[in-house]
Write an enzyme that holds these catalytic residues in place. Structure first.
Site, PDB file in Angstrom:
ATOM      1  N   ASN B 389       0.816  -1.202   0.000  1.00  0.00           N
ATOM      2  CA  ASN B 389       0.000   0.000   0.000  1.00  0.00           C
ATOM      3  C   ASN B 389       0.857   1.263   0.000  1.00  0.00           C
ATOM      4  O   ASN B 389       0.996   1.921  -1.034  1.00  0.00           O
ATOM      5  CB  ASN B 389      -0.950  -0.039   1.204  1.00  0.00           C
ATOM      6  CG  ASN B 389      -2.041   1.011   1.117  1.00  0.00           C
ATOM      7  OD1 ASN B 389      -1.895   2.003   0.421  1.00  0.00           O
ATOM      8  ND2 ASN B 389      -3.134   0.793   1.811  1.00  0.00           N
ATOM      9  N   ASP B 390       1.462   1.574   1.129  1.00  0.00           N
ATOM     10  CA  ASP B 390       2.201   2.836   1.217  1.00  0.00           C
ATOM     11  C   ASP B 390       3.354   2.914   0.222  1.00  0.00           C
ATOM     12  O   ASP B 390       3.673   3.983  -0.276  1.00  0.00           O
ATOM     13  CB  ASP B 390       2.733   3.014   2.644  1.00  0.00           C
ATOM     14  CG  ASP B 390       1.602   3.105   3.660  1.00  0.00           C
ATOM     15  OD1 ASP B 390       0.550   3.665   3.305  1.00  0.00           O
ATOM     16  OD2 ASP B 390       1.766   2.608   4.781  1.00  0.00           O
ATOM     17  N   VAL B 391       3.977   1.769  -0.088  1.00  0.00           N
ATOM     18  CA  VAL B 391       5.155   1.788  -0.962  1.00  0.00           C
ATOM     19  C   VAL B 391       4.784   1.999  -2.434  1.00  0.00           C
ATOM     20  O   VAL B 391       5.667   2.112  -3.276  1.00  0.00           O
ATOM     21  CB  VAL B 391       5.991   0.502  -0.828  1.00  0.00           C
ATOM     22  CG1 VAL B 391       6.556   0.389   0.572  1.00  0.00           C
ATOM     23  CG2 VAL B 391       5.194  -0.719  -1.191  1.00  0.00           C
ATOM     24  N   ALA B 430       0.712   3.129   7.412  1.00  0.00           N
ATOM     25  CA  ALA B 430       0.868   4.512   7.843  1.00  0.00           C
ATOM     26  C   ALA B 430      -0.484   5.189   8.058  1.00  0.00           C
ATOM     27  O   ALA B 430      -0.559   6.327   8.476  1.00  0.00           O
ATOM     28  CB  ALA B 430       1.687   5.297   6.819  1.00  0.00           C
TER      29      ALA B 430
END
Lengths: 97, 469
Positions: B389-391, B430
């Site tokens: 997700n965040d990456v 996050a």
């Protein structure tokens, strides 16, 4: 006892060695490598064994014993998990053999 | 030369051999081809050093030493054998904590020995390094245990209270003051106890406010700290093998920590002292997430020539890596170019995802690092994001108010078509929305990772079967 300056040399040279040997490591090996270096500082076990061997008072024996147990755990556990991770790394060329 | 001197020389020589084996071992671990031999070599060094130590200890407290060894080795060996690959980071944390504890115990033993009446005062350097090593070892021990508890889901991800930084600083300052007092004022047994309690408490306090996403960096830091503690205690005890091995790990670990912090675009000071996501609220995202079912997703894959799979920790949690590899094999068999793109901090530690894929049987030459694969997304027909997700969040590049702004990401955004396999609409580690999921060319396949892979394989077979008739 190791002479102070000689020890300083060992410290500095070992530090450079540590930085050098890890400098060209691909990201795929970072986790096993962290685990492997974690295993290497399990050498603390040797220090703990010597401390326990020299211990006289009950308190010193107890502390030394804890040191040996923890150090042995660091070394044994660190080895097992690192070895397990590394035995899985295969290239597709290996498969074709 | 009497027998004892001879044995001592033999032991010292063995320590030197062990130190050389450690360095060669770590060196070999830096290439996938030789890595396995590397750890075996380092292991041999450890066995040699341990056996040699029996020669110098001359049988004092022999029973206790053997019992301690057995008590330390047997449970960790058995546990390490059967623990799941996804749990490796916390195991490393735990074993590292043990090493820190062992170094702290050696420091405690040395300091208490000096406090005894009739002992000659040790040289200043010895005393200082014994104190510093004990301080670092104790912090590393309790800090690692907290890191283990957090990653193992035994503890809330973060623990924050008002004035936390002030309290942490006060405890650390008090620990340092106690250490200084031991060195320059009085070697007193009760002061030694106070010193250790403060150091142990600081390890806990320092780790409590750090979020799970930053844990890899912290574990790496504690790994380096334990190395230093071992080197310093090695000096205090006069054992060269500890100095060399500890220092090599201390330096390598520090370097590795910097690499990781850089990969996450989080300076170490930020990881340790500031709160993740405390900045301004991220931009609202317009539009909606567009769902897709497995049959349509499979036809996209069937038409694609080049497919890049972006796995994240969510894939590992769903235990989907074996199925994903099965899917990839099916695609490769159908003549498609399949690659895996790994973000440096995918998983819980850098390289963790590689381990998880390796476990599933994915050959490492199909796995590409972020810098190598990023230009390839432009020419990629379908990118499959599973459990990441965040990456892959483009906000890291475009939205200055986003907490992850500046973090290097995988440019999945550039792919012609993106399929995101995800359980629901939740946010990532996050806790922020992902603009990628709202893009026009992104389709969401809402399913458990394993089921999604399974149905994709089945649908793909159905399409191929249909085409063959």
């Amino acid at each position: 006892m190791i002479d102070g300056f000689l020890a300083l040399y060992i410290f500095v040279l070992a530090a450079f060695t540590g930085k050098e040997i890890i400098g060209r490591v691909p990201v795929i090996l970072h986790t096993p490598l962290m685990s492997g270096s974690n295993f290497v500082h399990g050498i603390v076990l040797v220090g703990a064994m010597i401390a326990l061997a020299h211990a006289e008072s009950p308190l010193a024996i107890a502390i030394g014993f804890i040191g040996v147990v923890l150090g042995a755990g660091n070394a044994a556990g660190g080895y097992v998990v690192t070895e397990r991770m590394l035995e899985m790394f295969k290239s597709s060329k290996d498969d074709k053999k | 030369m009497d027998l004892h001197t001879l044995l001592e020389y033999a032991a010292k020589a063995s320590y030197l051999l062990a130190a050389v084996l450690f360095i060669l071992g770590i060196k070999r671990m830096s290439s996938p081809v030789t890595a396995r031999r590397g750890i075996v070599q380092a292991g041999l060094g450890m066995v040699i050093a341990t056996l040699a130590t029996f020669a110098i200890t001359r049988g004092h407290n022999l029973g206790l030493i053997v019992a301690g060894l057995a008590l330390g080795v047997v449970p960790t060996w058995l546990w390490g054998r059967k623990v799941a690959m996804t749990d490796m980071p916390q195991m490393v944390a735990l074993f590292n904590g043990m090493g820190g504890g062992s170094a702290a115990a050696i420091g405690a033993g040395e300091l208490l020995k000096f406090t005894q009446a009739g002992e000659v005062a040790p040289p200043l350097a010895t005393l200082v390094l014994a104190v510093v090593g004990a301080l670092i070892g104790a912090i590393s021990m309790t800090g690692s245990v907290i890191a283990w508890a957090k990653l193992d889901g035994r503890m809330d991800k973060r623990f924050v209270f008002a004035g936390q930084k002030l309290v942490n600083f006060a405890v650390f300052a008090a620990a340092v003051l106690a250490g200084l007092a031991l060195v320059f004022w009085k070697l007193d047994a009760s002061l030694v106890v106070v010193f250790f309690l403060l150091a142990l408490a600081f390890g806990v306090l320092m780790t409590l406010p750090i979020g799970g996403a930053d844990m890899p960096v912290v574990i790496s830091l504690y790994n380096a700290l334990t190395g230093l503690a071992v080197a310093f205690e090695g000096y205090a005890m006069g054992i060269e093998a500890l100095i060399v091995a500890g220092m090599v790990v201390g330096a390598a670990g520090t370097f590795l920590t910097q690499l990781m912090a850089k990969a996450m675009n989080r300076p170490l000071s930020n990881v340790l002292f500031s709160n993740f996501g405390a900045g301004g609220a991220a931009q609202e995202i317009a539009g909606a997430q567009k769902p897709i079912d497995a049959a349509d997703a499979a036809s996209l894959l069937y038409l694609a020539e080049k497919v890049i799979i972006v796995p994240g920790y969510g894939m590992a949690v769903a235990q989907a890596q074996h199925k994903i590899w099965e899917l990839s094999q099916a695609l490769i068999k159908a003549g498609k170019d399949v690659k895996f793109a790994i973000h440096p901090v995918a998983g819980r530690m850098p390289g963790h995802m590689n381990v998880l894929l390796a476990e599933a049987g994915v050959p490492y030459d199909l796995i590409a690092d972020m810098d190598d694969i990023n230009p390839e997304f432009k020419t990629c027909d379908v990118a499959i994001v599973i459990g990441a997700n965040d990456v892959v969040n483009p906000a890291a590049k475009t939205d200055k108010s986003s907490p992850i702004y500046g973090m290097p990401i995988l440019d999945v955004v550039d792919a012609r078509q993106v399929i995101v396999i995800k359980r629901g609409k939740g946010t990532g580690f996050a806790g922020i929305e992902n603009a990628l999921f709202y893009q026009d060319n992104t389709r969401m396949l809402y399913a458990d990772g394993k089921e999604a892979a399974n149905s994709l394989i089945a649908e793909l077979k159905a399409i191929e079967g249909g085409g063959g008739h």
